[in-house]
Design a protein around this motif. Structure first.
Motif, mmCIF file in Angstrom:
data_model
loop_
_atom_site.group_PDB
_atom_site.id
_atom_site.type_symbol
_atom_site.label_atom_id
_atom_site.label_comp_id
_atom_site.label_asym_id
_atom_site.label_seq_id
_atom_site.Cartn_x
_atom_site.Cartn_y
_atom_site.Cartn_z
ATOM 1 N N ALA A 1 33.357 37.807 59.159
ATOM 2 C CA ALA A 1 33.437 37.712 57.710
ATOM 3 C C ALA A 1 34.492 37.649 56.758
ATOM 4 C CB ALA A 1 32.400 38.877 56.356
ATOM 5 N N ILE A 2 34.116 35.823 56.611
ATOM 6 C CA ILE A 2 35.190 35.342 55.144
ATOM 7 C C ILE A 2 35.110 35.429 54.407
ATOM 8 C CG2 ILE A 2 34.806 33.393 55.738
ATOM 9 C CD1 ILE A 2 38.133 32.679 55.489
ATOM 10 N N ARG A 3 35.863 35.917 53.059
ATOM 11 C CA ARG A 3 35.959 36.511 51.716
ATOM 12 C C ARG A 3 36.923 35.888 51.155
ATOM 13 N NH1 ARG A 3 39.287 40.480 49.165
ATOM 14 N NH2 ARG A 3 40.973 38.037 49.475
ATOM 15 N N GLY A 4 36.020 35.260 50.082
ATOM 16 C CA GLY A 4 37.129 34.618 48.428
ATOM 17 C C GLY A 4 36.933 34.920 47.521
ATOM 18 N N TYR A 5 37.679 34.037 46.865
ATOM 19 C CA TYR A 5 36.881 34.204 44.647
ATOM 20 C C TYR A 5 36.858 32.942 44.799
ATOM 21 C CZ TYR A 5 37.833 39.041 45.242
ATOM 22 O OH TYR A 5 37.913 40.735 46.043
ATOM 23 N N ALA A 6 35.898 32.514 44.046
ATOM 24 C CA ALA A 6 35.501 31.010 43.183
ATOM 25 C C ALA A 6 34.885 31.604 41.752
ATOM 26 C CB ALA A 6 34.775 30.446 44.277
ATOM 27 N N PRO A 7 34.850 30.494 41.307
ATOM 28 C CA PRO A 7 33.787 30.442 39.696
ATOM 29 C C PRO A 7 32.557 30.732 40.044
ATOM 30 C CG PRO A 7 35.577 28.640 40.088
ATOM 31 C CD PRO A 7 35.396 28.995 41.308
ATOM 32 N N LEU B 1 27.071 27.433 50.727
ATOM 33 C CA LEU B 1 27.534 27.542 49.140
ATOM 34 C C LEU B 1 27.792 26.579 48.144
ATOM 35 C CD1 LEU B 1 29.130 31.604 49.546
ATOM 36 C CD2 LEU B 1 26.985 31.108 49.060
ATOM 37 N N GLY B 2 28.075 25.665 48.566
ATOM 38 C CA GLY B 2 28.077 24.263 47.996
ATOM 39 C C GLY B 2 29.389 24.029 47.837
ATOM 40 N N VAL B 3 30.301 24.905 48.484
ATOM 41 C CA VAL B 3 31.578 25.301 47.702
ATOM 42 C C VAL B 3 32.924 24.761 48.679
ATOM 43 C CG1 VAL B 3 31.543 27.767 46.336
ATOM 44 C CG2 VAL B 3 32.367 27.823 47.896
ATOM 45 N N ASP B 4 33.794 23.835 47.573
ATOM 46 C CA ASP B 4 34.857 23.272 48.644
ATOM 47 C C ASP B 4 36.114 24.087 48.993
ATOM 48 O OD1 ASP B 4 37.692 22.238 48.964
ATOM 49 O OD2 ASP B 4 37.373 20.848 47.614
ATOM 50 N N PRO B 5 36.315 24.488 50.067
ATOM 51 C CA PRO B 5 37.028 25.837 50.070
ATOM 52 C C PRO B 5 38.680 25.458 49.913
ATOM 53 C CG PRO B 5 35.921 25.393 52.434
ATOM 54 C CD PRO B 5 35.826 24.304 51.373
ATOM 55 N N LEU B 6 39.293 24.721 48.986
ATOM 56 C CA LEU B 6 39.931 24.120 48.662
ATOM 57 C C LEU B 6 40.196 25.529 47.727
ATOM 58 C CD1 LEU B 6 41.258 20.555 49.370
ATOM 59 C CD2 LEU B 6 41.939 23.004 51.208
ATOM 60 N N THR B 7 39.190 25.440 46.542
ATOM 61 C CA THR B 7 39.635 25.146 45.819
ATOM 62 C C THR B 7 38.050 27.627 46.096
ATOM 63 O OG1 THR B 7 36.425 25.120 45.362
ATOM 64 C CG2 THR B 7 37.996 23.699 44.568
ATOM 65 N N VAL B 8 38.820 27.841 46.689
ATOM 66 C CA VAL B 8 38.371 29.180 46.715
ATOM 67 C C VAL B 8 39.567 30.033 47.371
ATOM 68 C CG1 VAL B 8 37.641 30.741 48.249
ATOM 69 C CG2 VAL B 8 36.637 28.838 47.552
ATOM 70 N N GLY B 9 40.248 30.964 46.392
ATOM 71 C CA GLY B 9 41.439 31.725 46.359
ATOM 72 C C GLY B 9 41.548 33.027 47.251
#
Length: 368
Positions: free
Chosen positions: A167-173, A229-237
């Motif tokens: 799995a890969i994990r990150g933080y986003a709004p 999830l409809g997110v841009d990976p570049l915005t995920v920290g």
């Protein structure tokens, strides 16, 4: 060389819980970890109330203090059907950098000795377990994660494909105040994405899938994360990948004076990927058993069997059923129709619940 009653390799939730339990039994405890705390740990950060119950019994009633409860869960099936309901009891999302440091602090406050040390070798000598010729203990708890050195030292093989996830994990709004688990019908089934709100405007988000003998790249994981999830990976920290050894293929719980807990024992729920509850519970049982020295493994195996044996058989059955998308879609539909089915699935996936007759009957009806 100092001799301790119990040495614990790994100071994550399983190791800290083992230290707390062993100290409550009056043992001298050495807690070893390769990192200084606080430190980050790749994880979904979800803390089920069942884990907090165990920690409260160990004298840590405030492990999730300061974090807002997450009151509801939205579950999305591979066919797109969704159900959102209140959780039977609120869960929490606490970053592991905070959560683990709190448990380590509690263990040290209780009297455990914490040392930074990279463990490389264990050897049994004269009724002791010697660690790297530097430390010795009458019993050892291996709580050192998916790549456990203690597990390898016992000669137990790592989980094979089909029983190991990545799995890969990150933080986003955060986009919603509820937990969300999306079960995907992608080619590499079973797989899922998640979004767990922390309560500060951000969320722990991620994507994971069971390894099936095909190479899995970081680019693939990020692509699926973005698509679901409809997110841009570049915005995920804070993006980090990690392995999840599933409970469908567990090694023996130990041998003689050495026992395994948490991820080192492959205690990851195959239905949801949850592991914190298993970690603190198995750690507590391992720490209590380790006080008996030479009888640690037998005592621990018995305690695990009594406390989690039936649940683990049911979660294994759920994983087998979950390998069929039609069954998973039927389960989501049944949970949407009947709140008792939803509650049963939550208990199975986050705690120590069972596949009861009503839940199986309702899933069967929906699958017709």
């Amino acid at each position: 060389m100092s001799v301790y009653d119990v040495a614990i390799v790994g100071a994550g939730p399983a190791g800290a819980s083992a230290a707390l339990a062993a100290r409550r039994a009056g043992a001298s405890v050495l807690l070893l970890d390769r990192a200084d705390f606080p430190r980050d740990k790749a994880c979904g950060d979800g803390i089920a109330p069942h884990a907090l119950d165990v920690l409260a019994d160990l004298g840590v009633p405030d492990a999730a203090e300061g974090f807002a409860p997450v009151p509801a869960l939205r579950l999305v099936g591979p066919g797109g059907r969704a159900v959102a309901r209140p959780l039977p009891r609120p869960a929490y999302t606490v970053p592991r950098k905070v959560f683990d440091a709190r448990l380590v602090s509690a263990a040290v406050t209780a009297g455990a000795e914490l040392r930074r040390h990279v463990v490389r070798r264990l050897e049994e000598r004269d009724e002791l377990v010697v660690i790297d010729d530097a430390f010795a203990a009458r019993a050892v708890v291996g709580a050192d994660g998916a790549g456990s050195v203690v597990r390898r030292g016992l000669g137990f093989a790592p989980n094979p494909d089909g029983h190991l996830a990545i799995a890969i994990r990150g933080y986003a709004p955060a986009r919603a105040p509820v937990e969300q688990l999306i079960l995907t019908s992608a080619a590499r089934w079973p797989a899922y994405a998640w979004s767990f709100p922390i309560g500060d405007g951000s969320a722990n988000i991620g994507y994971g899938e069971v390894l099936r003998g095909q190479p899995v790249t970081r680019a693939h994981l990020l692509d699926r994360l973005s698509a679901l999830l409809g997110v841009d990976p570049l915005t995920v920290g804070g993006l980090r990948a990690h392995h999840l050894p599933l409970s469908t293929r567990r090694p023996p719980p130990g041998r003689g004076r050495i026992v395994l807990s948490g991820d080192a024992l492959s205690l990851i729920n195959p239905f949801t990927g949850e592991g914190i509850f298993y970690a603190v519970l198995s750690g507590a049982l391992a720490g209590a058993a380790a006080v008996s020295g030479a009888g640690a493994a037998a005592r621990y195996a018995d305690a695990l069997r009594r406390r989690l044996g039936r649940h683990l058989r049911h979660s294994r059955a759920a994983a087998w059923l979950g390998g069929r998308r039609r069954i998973v879609d039927s389960a989501v539909r049944a949970a949407d129709r009947d709140p008792r089915v939803f509650a049963a699935l939550v208990e199975l996936g986050l705690g120590d619940g069972l596949l009861n007759a009503r839940t199986l009957a309702m899933i069967g009806l929906e699958a017709r």
